[in-house]
Design a protein around this motif. Sequence first.
Motif, short mmCIF file in Angstrom:
data_model
loop_
_atom_site.label_atom_id
_atom_site.label_comp_id
_atom_site.label_asym_id
_atom_site.label_seq_id
_atom_site.Cartn_x
_atom_site.Cartn_y
_atom_site.Cartn_z
N GLN A 196 49.39 41.93 30.78
CA GLN A 196 50.54 42.48 30.07
C GLN A 196 50.31 43.90 29.60
OE1 GLN A 196 51.03 39.52 27.01
NE2 GLN A 196 52.49 38.31 28.22
N ASN A 197 49.05 44.23 29.31
CA ASN A 197 48.74 45.54 28.74
C ASN A 197 48.09 46.50 29.74
OD1 ASN A 197 49.66 44.88 26.08
ND2 ASN A 197 47.84 43.62 25.86
N GLN A 198 48.12 46.18 31.00
CA GLN A 198 47.51 47.08 31.99
C GLN A 198 48.38 48.31 32.21
OE1 GLN A 198 47.00 45.42 35.87
NE2 GLN A 198 48.94 44.33 35.81
N ASP A 199 47.79 49.33 32.72
CA ASP A 199 48.49 50.58 33.04
C ASP A 199 49.41 50.33 34.23
OD1 ASP A 199 49.33 53.13 33.55
OD2 ASP A 199 47.33 53.92 34.05
N PRO A 200 50.73 50.46 34.05
CA PRO A 200 51.65 50.18 35.15
C PRO A 200 51.51 51.15 36.33
CG PRO A 200 52.86 50.86 33.18
CD PRO A 200 51.42 50.81 32.84
N THR A 201 50.95 52.32 36.08
CA THR A 201 50.77 53.27 37.19
C THR A 201 49.50 52.99 37.98
OG1 THR A 201 49.60 54.85 35.76
CG2 THR A 201 52.00 55.08 35.93
N ASN A 202 48.61 52.18 37.41
CA ASN A 202 47.35 51.85 38.09
C ASN A 202 47.02 50.37 37.84
OD1 ASN A 202 44.93 52.02 39.44
ND2 ASN A 202 43.83 53.04 37.77
N PRO A 203 47.82 49.45 38.40
CA PRO A 203 47.60 48.02 38.11
C PRO A 203 46.29 47.51 38.74
CG PRO A 203 49.27 48.28 39.80
CD PRO A 203 48.90 49.68 39.34
N THR A 204 45.78 46.45 38.12
CA THR A 204 44.56 45.82 38.62
C THR A 204 44.90 45.04 39.89
OG1 THR A 204 43.80 45.59 36.34
CG2 THR A 204 42.67 44.26 37.99
N ASP A 205 43.97 45.03 40.81
CA ASP A 205 44.14 44.33 42.08
C ASP A 205 44.27 42.82 41.80
OD1 ASP A 205 44.12 43.55 44.74
OD2 ASP A 205 41.94 43.82 44.97
N PRO A 206 45.33 42.17 42.29
CA PRO A 206 45.52 40.72 42.04
C PRO A 206 44.37 39.87 42.57
CG PRO A 206 47.50 41.68 43.02
CD PRO A 206 46.45 42.74 43.03
N SER A 207 43.69 40.31 43.60
CA SER A 207 42.57 39.52 44.11
C SER A 207 41.43 39.46 43.09
CB SER A 207 42.07 40.08 45.44
OG SER A 207 41.55 41.39 45.27
N GLN A 208 41.33 40.47 42.22
CA GLN A 208 40.31 40.45 41.16
C GLN A 208 40.61 39.32 40.16
OE1 GLN A 208 37.49 42.21 40.75
NE2 GLN A 208 37.85 43.17 42.74
N TYR A 209 41.90 39.17 39.83
CA TYR A 209 42.29 38.09 38.92
C TYR A 209 41.98 36.72 39.53
CZ TYR A 209 44.77 41.47 35.99
OH TYR A 209 45.08 42.52 35.17
N LEU A 210 42.31 36.55 40.78
CA LEU A 210 42.04 35.28 41.45
C LEU A 210 40.54 34.98 41.50
CD1 LEU A 210 44.64 35.38 44.37
CD2 LEU A 210 44.70 33.98 42.30
N ALA A 211 39.74 36.00 41.76
CA ALA A 211 38.29 35.81 41.80
C ALA A 211 37.77 35.38 40.43
CB ALA A 211 37.60 37.08 42.26
N GLN A 212 38.29 36.01 39.37
CA GLN A 212 37.86 35.66 38.01
C GLN A 212 38.28 34.23 37.65
OE1 GLN A 212 39.28 38.66 35.30
NE2 GLN A 212 38.10 40.28 36.29
N ILE A 213 39.49 33.85 38.02
CA ILE A 213 39.96 32.49 37.73
C ILE A 213 39.11 31.46 38.47
CG2 ILE A 213 41.86 30.87 38.11
CD1 ILE A 213 43.79 33.16 37.47
N SER A 214 38.81 31.74 39.73
CA SER A 214 38.01 30.77 40.49
C SER A 214 36.59 30.66 39.93
CB SER A 214 37.99 31.12 41.97
OG SER A 214 37.28 32.30 42.20
N GLN A 215 36.01 31.77 39.50
CA GLN A 215 34.68 31.73 38.91
C GLN A 215 34.69 30.94 37.60
OE1 GLN A 215 33.60 35.85 38.60
NE2 GLN A 215 32.76 35.95 40.68
N MET A 216 35.71 31.17 36.77
CA MET A 216 35.78 30.45 35.51
C MET A 216 36.02 28.96 35.75
SD MET A 216 35.35 30.93 32.39
CE MET A 216 35.54 29.96 30.92
N SER A 217 36.81 28.62 36.74
CA SER A 217 37.04 27.21 37.08
C SER A 217 35.74 26.55 37.52
CB SER A 217 38.09 27.09 38.18
OG SER A 217 39.34 27.50 37.72
N ALA A 218 34.95 27.27 38.30
CA ALA A 218 33.67 26.72 38.76
C ALA A 218 32.73 26.48 37.58
CB ALA A 218 33.02 27.66 39.78
#
Length: 151
Positions: free
Chosen positions: A49-71
């Motif tokens: 919600q608070n990321q820079d709209p002109t330079n958003p974070t890559d969605p694959s980074q979020y998925l990688a973090q979620i999968s690591q936390m799930s593991a």
Amino acid sequence: MTTVSPTPTTGTTTPTASSSSSAATTASTAAAASLNFNSFLQLMIAEMQNQDPTNPTDPSQYLAQISQMSAVQQGILTNTKLDSMLTQTSLSQAEAAIGKVVTSSDGSVTGTVQSVKLASDNSVTATLDTGQTLTLDNTVTVAAPAAKAAS
């Protein structure tokens, strides 16, 4: 600590206390893992919600973090289940020792097991008919009680 004693009326052995402490530990560990995962998701949503709209974070980074936390969460839950199974196994082995003759590795302590106590670290302490106590581990000899002579 869980205590196992023989049932005096039938002569058979049954657990007199359930492993409620291990169940409580299992529930609290699972709740802690769930809390950590939920906190992680809240932080991730706040970051999105608070990321820079002109330079958003890559969605694959979020998925990688979620999968690591799930593991990590799954590993914690697996360890909790294994701890519970170890407690149940120790309780069964402790119950089986009641009525058996045990001897310490050096031979200084011997007697018939009257009751056993299972500590939170899964160590088993036997109370013998002689009043002595002995920690049951892989150095203790366990034998069937001697047969009584018929009169």
